[in-house]
Write an enzyme that holds these catalytic residues in place. Structure first.
Site, PDB file in Angstrom:
ATOM      1  N   SER A   1       0.724  -1.139  -0.023  1.00 19.25           N
ATOM      2  CA  SER A   1       0.040  -0.006  -0.081  1.00 19.25           C
ATOM      3  C   SER A   1       0.948   1.205  -0.092  1.00 19.25           C
ATOM      4  O   SER A   1       2.116   1.404   0.259  1.00 19.25           O
ATOM      5  CB  SER A   1      -0.917   0.027   1.297  1.00 19.25           C
ATOM      6  N   ALA A   2      -0.121   2.394  -0.275  1.00 18.52           N
ATOM      7  CA  ALA A   2       1.009   3.775  -0.562  1.00 18.52           C
ATOM      8  C   ALA A   2       1.362   4.158   0.651  1.00 18.52           C
ATOM      9  O   ALA A   2       0.551   3.930   1.894  1.00 18.52           O
ATOM     10  CB  ALA A   2      -0.066   4.772  -1.049  1.00 18.52           C
TER      11      ALA A   2
END
Lengths: 378, 18
Positions: free
Chosen positions: A66-67
């Protein structure tokens, strides 16, 4: 130099306000993100973006790292402390390592994924980074083995997969935390909750986000209905699907337009409005169209962002916006308008417009909504 | 107050007023 890139990324996350505590900052400075993304160059691993790691046969992302901005925000929302017992749903490996750092040697971390290739990868990379004390489990998160929940319940559950429901509510200890990207009518908000008297109460700002979709028993039904001969689909993902066949003739004629006098800047989010309409209006659905079809929909919504709509018998109303000027910063100013299709289209559009105006006058400038989740049988 | 009915839970949304 990975550590220089990592520190620069953390400096950016601090400046943007995604990191709020020294504990989360120190953790992000310590855990080597690039070790969890061996498929990409080190520089890419330290960009503030997702790293896809697995795709479905038709090309959609089914697993990713994920970011960083979103993981930082979710870790802050989880309020982890040394000694906490934490369950993560969705196993990229990196976030489990961050959690393991935050809960320390006296804590316990279990990460669960339905895909054995994903858990194999997470197991391997966690070991490579020195976090082999994280328990990695291959399971459907809707049917977890009992030993995943420690005596007294979990101190925190962190979900890193878009989820339509929160079956883990009963596993969280009283006073514990649950952070999850929750879907409501296809709108996804990361929400931080505390468990109080058996219910989950939101107590963090809501964050609009997106993760890979849940697979297995928790996969949602978009409840799609297609208007015959039109290439128009209506998704009733929450609420009861309505008949749609009778809507086909409504798109033979141009819609009537009801203006709202409510405006939005070119880059200003209005997610709170769409969530408000989804809850306020019966017959709410998300409208999408075949991009190459002659569907009769004016200003059709973009492919990956279905429009907000309501069905009223043989008529339908849909939220749209029109550019009315350049705005103060030259990024455009738009007015929300409602297009009403069918014999009672104007009436349906007026109903929707009244709710837009109600949101504008009562809720737009207010603090974000408070979400309470109760077990169904409570 | 808006209510969404899921499989395991009931989700309520309170909208604060300005």
């Amino acid at each position: 130099d990975p550590s220089a890139l990592r520190n620069r990324l953390v400096d950016q996350l601090l400046a943007a306000g995604h990191i709020r505590t020294a504990a989360v900052e120190a953790t992000l400075r310590r855990v080597p993100r690039h070790v969890f993304a061996p498929e990409v160059p080190v520089r890419t691993a330290y960009a503030d973006d997702i790293i896809p790691t697995r795709h479905t046969p038709d090309g959609r992302i089914s697993s990713s790292v994920s970011a960083p901005w979103l993981l930082a925000a979710m870790l802050e929302a989880a309020r982890l402390r040394p000694g906490h017992r934490v369950l993560e749903i969705g196993s990229g490996g990196y976030n489990a390592a961050l959690i393991a750092e935050l809960v320390g040697p006296t804590g316990q971390v279990t990460t669960v994924d339905i895909d054995p290739d994903v858990t194999d990868r997470a197991t391997r990379l966690l070991a490579a980074a020195g976090y082999d004390h994280v328990r990695v489990l291959t399971a459907d998160a809707e049917h977890l083995p009992a030993d995943v929940v420690p005596e007294g319940g979990l101190d925190a559950a962190i979900v890193t997969v878009d989820t339509w429901d929160l079956p883990w509510i009963t596993m969280v200890a009283e006073g514990g935390r649950l952070v999850a990207p929750l879907r409501l009518h296809q709108y996804v908000w990361s929400i931080g909750f505390t468990k109080r008297d058996g219910a989950l109460i939101s107590d963090e700002p809501l964050t609009v986000c997106g993760f890979v979709p849940m697979q297995g028993a928790g996969a949602w039904d978009p409840n799609l209905r297609t208007i015959p001969g039109r290439g128009i689909r209506l998704a009733f993902e929450d609420g009861t699907p309505m008949p749609v066949d009778q809507l086909a003739p409504a798109f033979d004629k141009a819609p009537s337009t009801v203006r709202t006098n409510v405006t939005v800047g070119g880059e200003e989010p209005f997610d709170s409005l769409t969530l408000y309409l989804a809850g306020a209006l019966p017959g709410f659905c998300r409208l999408s169209v075949d991009q190459d079809g002659h569907n009769g929909v004016i200003s059709p919504p973009p492919p990956h962002w279905p429009g907000a709509a309501i069905v009223r018998g043989t008529s339908l109303a849909r939220l749209a916006h029109e550019r009315i000027g350049d705005g103060d910063h030259g990024k455009g100013e738009h007015e929300f308008v409602i297009h009403g299709y069918g014999p009672a289209g104007h009436l349906a559009a007026t109903e929707m417009a009244e709710h837009v105006q109600h949101w504008q006058h009562n809720h737009r400038a207010a603090p974000c909504p408070r979400i309470t989740v109760q077990p169904k049988d409570a | 107050l808006h209510v969404f009915h899921k499989k395991y839970t009931r989700i309520k949304i309170d909208w604060p007023v300005v």
